[in-house]
Design an enzyme around this catalytic site. Structure first.
Site, PDB file in Angstrom:
ATOM      1  N   GLU A  94     -11.770  -5.098   4.664  1.00 39.86           N
ATOM      2  CA  GLU A  94     -11.675  -6.447   4.079  1.00 39.86           C
ATOM      3  C   GLU A  94     -12.228  -7.516   5.025  1.00 39.86           C
ATOM      4  O   GLU A  94     -12.830  -8.495   4.578  1.00 39.86           O
ATOM      5  CB  GLU A  94     -10.224  -6.737   3.685  1.00 39.86           C
ATOM      6  CG  GLU A  94      -9.759  -5.833   2.539  1.00 39.86           C
ATOM      7  CD  GLU A  94      -8.358  -6.122   2.041  1.00 39.86           C
ATOM      8  OE1 GLU A  94      -7.605  -6.836   2.740  1.00 39.86           O
ATOM      9  OE2 GLU A  94      -8.027  -5.636   0.950  1.00 39.86           O
ATOM     10  N   LYS A 110      -5.143 -17.995  -1.882  1.00 39.39           N
ATOM     11  CA  LYS A 110      -5.694 -17.878  -3.237  1.00 39.39           C
ATOM     12  C   LYS A 110      -5.880 -19.257  -3.892  1.00 39.39           C
ATOM     13  O   LYS A 110      -5.387 -20.276  -3.389  1.00 39.39           O
ATOM     14  CB  LYS A 110      -4.773 -16.975  -4.051  1.00 39.39           C
ATOM     15  CG  LYS A 110      -4.750 -15.530  -3.520  1.00 39.39           C
ATOM     16  CD  LYS A 110      -3.895 -14.633  -4.397  1.00 39.39           C
ATOM     17  CE  LYS A 110      -3.970 -13.191  -3.930  1.00 39.39           C
ATOM     18  NZ  LYS A 110      -3.198 -12.283  -4.809  1.00 39.39           N
ATOM     19  N   ARG A 168       2.333  -9.108   6.501  1.00 36.52           N
ATOM     20  CA  ARG A 168       2.900  -8.626   5.228  1.00 36.52           C
ATOM     21  C   ARG A 168       4.371  -9.042   5.107  1.00 36.52           C
ATOM     22  O   ARG A 168       4.843  -9.379   4.029  1.00 36.52           O
ATOM     23  CB  ARG A 168       2.767  -7.106   5.123  1.00 36.52           C
ATOM     24  CG  ARG A 168       1.314  -6.621   5.094  1.00 36.52           C
ATOM     25  CD  ARG A 168       0.661  -6.697   3.747  1.00 36.52           C
ATOM     26  NE  ARG A 168       1.237  -5.795   2.786  1.00 36.52           N
ATOM     27  CZ  ARG A 168       0.763  -5.623   1.558  1.00 36.52           C
ATOM     28  NH1 ARG A 168      -0.285  -6.319   1.140  1.00 36.52           N
ATOM     29  NH2 ARG A 168       1.338  -4.781   0.728  1.00 36.52           N
ATOM     30  N   PHE A 210      -4.255  -6.185 -16.425  1.00 34.60           N
ATOM     31  CA  PHE A 210      -4.326  -7.551 -15.889  1.00 34.60           C
ATOM     32  C   PHE A 210      -5.566  -7.780 -15.013  1.00 34.60           C
ATOM     33  O   PHE A 210      -5.746  -8.861 -14.462  1.00 34.60           O
ATOM     34  CB  PHE A 210      -3.050  -7.908 -15.116  1.00 34.60           C
ATOM     35  CG  PHE A 210      -2.664  -6.912 -14.041  1.00 34.60           C
ATOM     36  CD1 PHE A 210      -3.252  -6.950 -12.786  1.00 34.60           C
ATOM     37  CD2 PHE A 210      -1.680  -5.949 -14.286  1.00 34.60           C
ATOM     38  CE1 PHE A 210      -2.895  -6.051 -11.793  1.00 34.60           C
ATOM     39  CE2 PHE A 210      -1.312  -5.043 -13.291  1.00 34.60           C
ATOM     40  CZ  PHE A 210      -1.929  -5.098 -12.052  1.00 34.60           C
ATOM     41  N   THR A 261       4.766  -8.554  -3.518  1.00 37.96           N
ATOM     42  CA  THR A 261       3.643  -9.002  -4.364  1.00 37.96           C
ATOM     43  C   THR A 261       4.084 -10.001  -5.426  1.00 37.96           C
ATOM     44  O   THR A 261       3.439 -11.016  -5.665  1.00 37.96           O
ATOM     45  CB  THR A 261       2.989  -7.784  -5.042  1.00 37.96           C
ATOM     46  OG1 THR A 261       2.567  -6.883  -4.033  1.00 37.96           O
ATOM     47  CG2 THR A 261       1.793  -8.181  -5.892  1.00 37.96           C
ATOM     48  N   HIS A 294      -3.180 -13.263  -0.203  1.00 36.60           N
ATOM     49  CA  HIS A 294      -3.468 -11.831  -0.108  1.00 36.60           C
ATOM     50  C   HIS A 294      -3.486 -11.472   1.371  1.00 36.60           C
ATOM     51  O   HIS A 294      -4.031 -12.227   2.176  1.00 36.60           O
ATOM     52  CB  HIS A 294      -4.827 -11.492  -0.731  1.00 36.60           C
ATOM     53  CG  HIS A 294      -5.289 -10.120  -0.375  1.00 36.60           C
ATOM     54  ND1 HIS A 294      -4.872  -8.999  -1.059  1.00 36.60           N
ATOM     55  CD2 HIS A 294      -6.081  -9.663   0.636  1.00 36.60           C
ATOM     56  CE1 HIS A 294      -5.409  -7.915  -0.495  1.00 36.60           C
ATOM     57  NE2 HIS A 294      -6.142  -8.299   0.544  1.00 36.60           N
ATOM     58  N   ASN A 301       0.280 -15.719  -6.830  1.00 34.59           N
ATOM     59  CA  ASN A 301       1.128 -15.273  -5.703  1.00 34.59           C
ATOM     60  C   ASN A 301       0.611 -15.732  -4.336  1.00 34.59           C
ATOM     61  O   ASN A 301       0.876 -15.110  -3.313  1.00 34.59           O
ATOM     62  CB  ASN A 301       1.407 -13.774  -5.766  1.00 34.59           C
ATOM     63  CG  ASN A 301       0.206 -12.927  -5.486  1.00 34.59           C
ATOM     64  OD1 ASN A 301      -0.916 -13.424  -5.430  1.00 34.59           O
ATOM     65  ND2 ASN A 301       0.420 -11.636  -5.286  1.00 34.59           N
ATOM     66  N   ARG A 309       5.599 -16.053  -0.273  1.00 33.00           N
ATOM     67  CA  ARG A 309       5.529 -15.936  -1.739  1.00 33.00           C
ATOM     68  C   ARG A 309       6.788 -16.443  -2.424  1.00 33.00           C
ATOM     69  O   ARG A 309       6.724 -16.985  -3.525  1.00 33.00           O
ATOM     70  CB  ARG A 309       5.206 -14.498  -2.137  1.00 33.00           C
ATOM     71  CG  ARG A 309       3.721 -14.178  -1.931  1.00 33.00           C
ATOM     72  CD  ARG A 309       3.449 -12.745  -2.239  1.00 33.00           C
ATOM     73  NE  ARG A 309       2.019 -12.428  -2.230  1.00 33.00           N
ATOM     74  CZ  ARG A 309       1.539 -11.233  -1.952  1.00 33.00           C
ATOM     75  NH1 ARG A 309       2.373 -10.241  -1.657  1.00 33.00           N
ATOM     76  NH2 ARG A 309       0.239 -11.010  -1.985  1.00 33.00           N
ATOM     77  N   TYR A 333     -10.795  -5.918  -5.604  1.00 28.18           N
ATOM     78  CA  TYR A 333      -9.694  -5.394  -6.421  1.00 28.18           C
ATOM     79  C   TYR A 333     -10.098  -4.159  -7.223  1.00 28.18           C
ATOM     80  O   TYR A 333      -9.509  -3.875  -8.269  1.00 28.18           O
ATOM     81  CB  TYR A 333      -9.168  -6.509  -7.335  1.00 28.18           C
ATOM     82  CG  TYR A 333      -8.344  -7.542  -6.592  1.00 28.18           C
ATOM     83  CD1 TYR A 333      -7.278  -7.166  -5.786  1.00 28.18           C
ATOM     84  CD2 TYR A 333      -8.647  -8.891  -6.685  1.00 28.18           C
ATOM     85  CE1 TYR A 333      -6.528  -8.106  -5.089  1.00 28.18           C
ATOM     86  CE2 TYR A 333      -7.896  -9.845  -5.993  1.00 28.18           C
ATOM     87  CZ  TYR A 333      -6.842  -9.438  -5.197  1.00 28.18           C
ATOM     88  OH  TYR A 333      -6.087 -10.367  -4.507  1.00 28.18           O
TER      89      TYR A 333
HETATM   90  P1  CMP Z   1      -2.608  -8.990  -3.879  1.00 27.08           P
HETATM   91  O1  CMP Z   1      -1.656  -8.840  -2.754  1.00 27.08           O
HETATM   92  O2  CMP Z   1      -3.815  -9.798  -3.668  1.00 27.08           O
HETATM   93  O3  CMP Z   1      -3.058  -7.528  -4.361  1.00 27.08           O
HETATM   94  C1  CMP Z   1      -3.257  -7.174  -5.689  1.00 27.08           C
HETATM   95  C2  CMP Z   1      -3.091  -8.305  -6.633  1.00 27.08           C
HETATM   96  O4  CMP Z   1      -2.988  -7.963  -7.984  1.00 27.08           O
HETATM   97  C3  CMP Z   1      -1.764  -8.972  -6.329  1.00 27.08           C
HETATM   98  O5  CMP Z   1      -1.816  -9.626  -5.110  1.00 27.08           O
HETATM   99  C4  CMP Z   1      -1.568  -9.826  -7.556  1.00 27.08           C
HETATM  100  O6  CMP Z   1      -2.338 -11.009  -7.480  1.00 27.08           O
HETATM  101  C5  CMP Z   1      -2.167  -8.915  -8.621  1.00 27.08           C
HETATM  102  N1  CMP Z   1      -1.156  -8.186  -9.395  1.00 27.08           N
HETATM  103  C6  CMP Z   1      -0.470  -7.114  -9.007  1.00 27.08           C
HETATM  104  N2  CMP Z   1       0.349  -6.705 -10.005  1.00 27.08           N
HETATM  105  C7  CMP Z   1       0.163  -7.564 -11.033  1.00 27.08           C
HETATM  106  C8  CMP Z   1       0.711  -7.692 -12.336  1.00 27.08           C
HETATM  107  N3  CMP Z   1       1.632  -6.830 -12.779  1.00 27.08           N
HETATM  108  N4  CMP Z   1       0.287  -8.684 -13.131  1.00 27.08           N
HETATM  109  C9  CMP Z   1      -0.664  -9.552 -12.678  1.00 27.08           C
HETATM  110  N5  CMP Z   1      -1.221  -9.480 -11.448  1.00 27.08           N
HETATM  111  C10 CMP Z   1      -0.811  -8.514 -10.634  1.00 27.08           C
END
Ligand code: CMP
Length: 147
Positions: A126, A9, A85, A57, A91, A115, A112, A102, A49
Site C-alpha cells: 500500500e 477518507k 490499527r 457494497f 472497521t 484506512h 469510517n 472510528r 479494494y
Molecule cells: P477499510 O479499513 O478501508 O477496509 C475495507 C473497507 O470496506 C472498510 O474500511 C469499509 O470502508 C468498507 N466496508 C467493509 N465492510 C463493509 C460493509 N459491510 N458495508 C460497507 N462498507 C464496508
C-alpha cells in the site's frame, strides 16, 4: 521500526477532521514520514479494494472513495502497524471502542474515517501504491530511539 499506510477518507476531509485525526497519530508518538492529498481514480480504488470486488457494497465503496480527495500518510514507529490499527478501531464505527478514531469520529460503516494497513506485507504494497517510492522522508526527532 515499521512504516504503515494510512488514508484519511473523503468524509474526514469533508468534515474538517484531517487535523484531529493526524493529532491522534502524533500524540501517540508516531512519526509522519509522508503526507499528501490526492484525488483517487477508479483504477487505484479498484486495486486497493480488489479483495472486496465480489462484495455487494463494492460499488458504493468506490463511489465513496472517489467522492472528494483523500489524504495519504506514511507513518512510522515501533510496532506502527498494530498501533495504528488499535488507534483506528474496528472497521464498523458502531463496533469500535470509545477512544478509537472510528468510534470518536464515525457513525456508520459507510463513512469510517480512516484506512490503515493490516499487516507488514499489506503496508509494503500500500505504501508503494500511494507514494510510489517518493515523498517519504526520513528524519530524526530528539526522542527517536527512546520511544
Ligand atoms: P477499510 O479499513 O478501508 O477496509 C475495507 C473497507 O470496506 C472498510 O474500511 C469499509 O470502508 C468498507 N466496508 C467493509 N465492510 C463493509 C460493509 N459491510 N458495508 C460497507 N462498507 C464496508
Amino acid at each position: 521500526m515499521e512504516t504503515t499506510l494510512i488514508l484519511l477518507k473523503p468524509d474526514t476531509v469533508e468534515r474538517g477532521l484531517i487535523g484531529e485525526v493526524i493529532s491522534r497519530l502524533e500524540q501517540k508518538g508516531l512519526k509522519i514520514n509522508g503526507l499528501k492529498m490526492m484525488q483517487l481514480d477508479d483504477a487505484i480504488v479498484t486495486e486497493h479494494y480488489d479483495f472486496l470486488a465480489d462484495k455487494p457494497f463494492f460499488p458504493s465503496i468506490k463511489e465513496y472513495m472517489m467522492r472528494t480527495p483523500v489524504v495519504a500518510l506514511a507513518v512510522s514507529g515501533q510496532n506502527a502497524i498494530a498501533t495504528v490499527r488499535m488507534l483506528t478501531g474496528a472497521t464498523n464505527p458502531q463496533e469500535a471502542l470509545p477512544g478509537s478514531i472510528r468510534w470518536d469520529f464515525g457513525l456508520t460503516i459507510d463513512g469510517n474515517i480512516i484506512h490503515a494497513s493490516d499487516s507488514a506485507e499489506t503496508a509494503q504494497t500500500e505504501l508503494k501504491r500511494f507514494f510510489k517510492g517518493e515523498n517519504i522522508f526520513d528524519y530524526s526527532r530528539g526522542f527517536d530511539g527512546i520511544l
